[in-house]
Write an enzyme that holds these catalytic residues in place. Structure first.
Site, PDB file in Angstrom:
ATOM      1  N   SER A 166      -4.825  -9.566  -3.264  1.00 27.88           N
ATOM      2  CA  SER A 166      -5.484 -10.499  -4.187  1.00 27.88           C
ATOM      3  C   SER A 166      -4.527 -11.472  -4.863  1.00 27.88           C
ATOM      4  CB  SER A 166      -6.242  -9.707  -5.254  1.00 27.88           C
ATOM      5  OG  SER A 166      -5.326  -8.953  -6.030  1.00 27.88           O
ATOM      6  N   ASN A 210       0.828  -1.202   0.000  1.00 31.54           N
ATOM      7  CA  ASN A 210       0.000   0.000   0.000  1.00 31.54           C
ATOM      8  C   ASN A 210       0.864   1.253   0.000  1.00 31.54           C
ATOM      9  OD1 ASN A 210      -2.021  -1.833   0.222  1.00 31.54           O
ATOM     10  ND2 ASN A 210      -2.415  -1.478   2.393  1.00 31.54           N
ATOM     11  N   ALA A 218     -10.597  -7.741   7.513  1.00 34.18           N
ATOM     12  CA  ALA A 218      -9.327  -7.568   8.226  1.00 34.18           C
ATOM     13  C   ALA A 218      -9.523  -7.085   9.658  1.00 34.18           C
ATOM     14  CB  ALA A 218      -8.448  -6.587   7.452  1.00 34.18           C
ATOM     15  N   HIS A 254       6.001  -0.672  -2.598  1.00 29.28           N
ATOM     16  CA  HIS A 254       5.510  -0.007  -3.813  1.00 29.28           C
ATOM     17  C   HIS A 254       5.568   1.523  -3.698  1.00 29.28           C
ATOM     18  CE1 HIS A 254       3.060  -3.789  -5.239  1.00 29.28           C
ATOM     19  NE2 HIS A 254       4.350  -3.913  -5.387  1.00 29.28           N
TER      20      HIS A 254
HETATM   21  N1  APR Z   1     -10.570  -7.285   4.714  1.00 32.13           N
HETATM   22  C1  APR Z   1      -9.733  -8.180   4.138  1.00 32.13           C
HETATM   23  N2  APR Z   1      -9.542  -8.282   2.819  1.00 32.13           N
HETATM   24  C2  APR Z   1     -10.229  -7.431   2.025  1.00 32.13           C
HETATM   25  C3  APR Z   1     -11.132  -6.474   2.544  1.00 32.13           C
HETATM   26  C4  APR Z   1     -11.289  -6.423   3.962  1.00 32.13           C
HETATM   27  N3  APR Z   1     -12.105  -5.545   4.559  1.00 32.13           N
HETATM   28  N4  APR Z   1     -11.662  -5.785   1.515  1.00 32.13           N
HETATM   29  C5  APR Z   1     -11.131  -6.294   0.394  1.00 32.13           C
HETATM   30  N5  APR Z   1     -10.263  -7.293   0.690  1.00 32.13           N
HETATM   31  C6  APR Z   1      -9.460  -8.114  -0.209  1.00 32.13           C
HETATM   32  C7  APR Z   1     -10.099  -8.346  -1.554  1.00 32.13           C
HETATM   33  O1  APR Z   1     -10.920  -9.504  -1.497  1.00 32.13           O
HETATM   34  C8  APR Z   1      -8.877  -8.542  -2.466  1.00 32.13           C
HETATM   35  O2  APR Z   1      -8.505  -9.910  -2.547  1.00 32.13           O
HETATM   36  O3  APR Z   1      -8.276  -7.390  -0.474  1.00 32.13           O
HETATM   37  C9  APR Z   1      -7.777  -7.762  -1.747  1.00 32.13           C
HETATM   38  C10 APR Z   1      -7.341  -6.492  -2.460  1.00 32.13           C
HETATM   39  O4  APR Z   1      -6.781  -6.844  -3.690  1.00 32.13           O
HETATM   40  P1  APR Z   1      -6.287  -5.751  -4.747  1.00 32.13           P
HETATM   41  O5  APR Z   1      -7.322  -4.703  -4.906  1.00 32.13           O
HETATM   42  O6  APR Z   1      -5.844  -6.472  -5.955  1.00 32.13           O
HETATM   43  O7  APR Z   1      -5.034  -5.051  -4.023  1.00 32.13           O
HETATM   44  P2  APR Z   1      -3.553  -5.568  -3.835  1.00 32.13           P
HETATM   45  O8  APR Z   1      -3.472  -7.046  -3.847  1.00 32.13           O
HETATM   46  O9  APR Z   1      -2.995  -4.838  -2.677  1.00 32.13           O
HETATM   47  O10 APR Z   1      -2.865  -5.000  -5.157  1.00 32.13           O
HETATM   48  C11 APR Z   1      -1.488  -5.219  -5.312  1.00 32.13           C
HETATM   49  O11 APR Z   1      -1.457  -4.071  -7.395  1.00 32.13           O
HETATM   50  O12 APR Z   1      -2.277  -2.368  -8.624  1.00 32.13           O
HETATM   51  C12 APR Z   1      -1.189  -2.795  -7.942  1.00 32.13           C
HETATM   52  O13 APR Z   1       0.557  -1.594  -6.971  1.00 32.13           O
HETATM   53  C13 APR Z   1      -0.792  -1.887  -6.817  1.00 32.13           C
HETATM   54  O14 APR Z   1      -0.049  -2.453  -4.589  1.00 32.13           O
HETATM   55  C14 APR Z   1      -1.015  -2.743  -5.598  1.00 32.13           C
HETATM   56  C15 APR Z   1      -0.863  -4.137  -6.117  1.00 32.13           C
END
Ligand code: APR
Length: 234
Positions: free
Chosen positions: A180, A94, A221, A111
């Site tokens: 994700s 993040n 979370a 990142h």
């Molecule tokens: N509690 C737990 N998990 C959650 C919640 C919550 N309240 N809300 C959403 N999620 C989960 C979703 O189900 C999803 O699997 O968090 C995940 C978020 O995934 P992404 O949106 O893909 O984010 P992330 O994995 O951090 O992305 C990675 O991608 O775009 C790039 O650089 C950017 O750092 C980012 C990287």
């Protein structure tokens, strides 16, 4: 007899930990990329094509961040860091500052950080809470013309990968939380832990790499993280 030493812990966090603080995740419907192609706002090529658009995108996100507050999951990780007898390293994908504001000390922003900008002329990184543009003056070299967000874009190398690799290799517990599993190298960290390390995924839904973890817990979370920390410290 002395009790066995507690193992070190590495916690990888993603957008899911900040979702309950009001910050949108990336891949959910209505996520942060809505109205913007990733190629336009999150690649070096997009920045070269249209720096004003990219700065406007990150200025807007910087403004949104001021409205957000750390939640119970961020706070629980601080409690763990303070009370655990061995190292706890939080590696976050993040770019928000919610772990920092909650009080996590041993933290890697792999990142980059939304509240920092970098000068392409001298390489200096500095804190920036106000809007930025390419013409923002660099406080280190006094020049302007090549300021960019301190964000790792697609096609660029994440930060502090050596330190992360060493911590993964020697940890006894690896937790991935709110991510994700779409973006590497972070999605592959679960494969980098040493033999015998416990691996645990905490997420709202199973991630793309869920099957590579020995254990998974599904839920928000703010519920799962405080419960895990109680369990570890209890
Ligand atoms: N509690 C737990 N998990 C959650 C919640 C919550 N309240 N809300 C959403 N999620 C989960 C979703 O189900 C999803 O699997 O968090 C995940 C978020 O995934 P992404 O949106 O893909 O984010 P992330 O994995 O951090 O992305 C990675 O991608 O775009 C790039 O650089 C950017 O750092 C980012 C990287």
């Amino acid at each position: 007899m002395r009790p066995p030493a507690q193992p070190s812990i590495v916690i990888l966090t993603g957008a899911g930990i900040s979702a309950e603080s009001g910050l949108g995740t990336f891949r959910a419907a209505g996520g942060l990329w809505e109205n913007h192609r990733v190629e336009d706002v999150a690649t070096p090529e997009g920045f070269s094509r249209n720096p004003a658009l990219v700065h406007a995108f990150y200025n807007q996100r910087r403004a949104q961040l001021k409205e957000a507050r750390p939640n119970a999951a961020h706070a629980a990780l601080v409690r763990l860091e303070r009370a655990w007898p061995a190292e706890v390293l939080v590696v976050t994908q993040n770019v928000d500052d919610l772990h920092d504001r909650a009080g996590t000390r041993n933290l890697i922003h792999m990142h980059g950080e939304l509240l920092k900008v970098r000068c392409g002329l001298c390489g200096a990184v500095h804190r920036r809470e106000a809007d930025a543009s390419r013409e923002t003056i660099c406080p280190a070299c006094g020049r302007s013309g090549d300021i960019r967000p301190h964000i790792v874009w697609f096609g660029e190398m994440p930060l502090e990968m050596d330190r992360i690799g060493e911590a993964l290799a020697r940890c006894g517990l690896f937790v991935a939380l709110g991510t994700s599993g779409n973006v590497y190298p972070a999605a592959g960290f679960v494969e980098q832990v040493g033999p015998g390390a416990r691996t645990l995924e905490l997420n709202l839904e199973a991630s793309n790499v869920s099957s590579r973890f020995a254990e998974r817990r599904l839920g928000p979370a703010t519920v799962l993280v405080p419960a895990l920390v109680e369990e570890l410290l209890g």
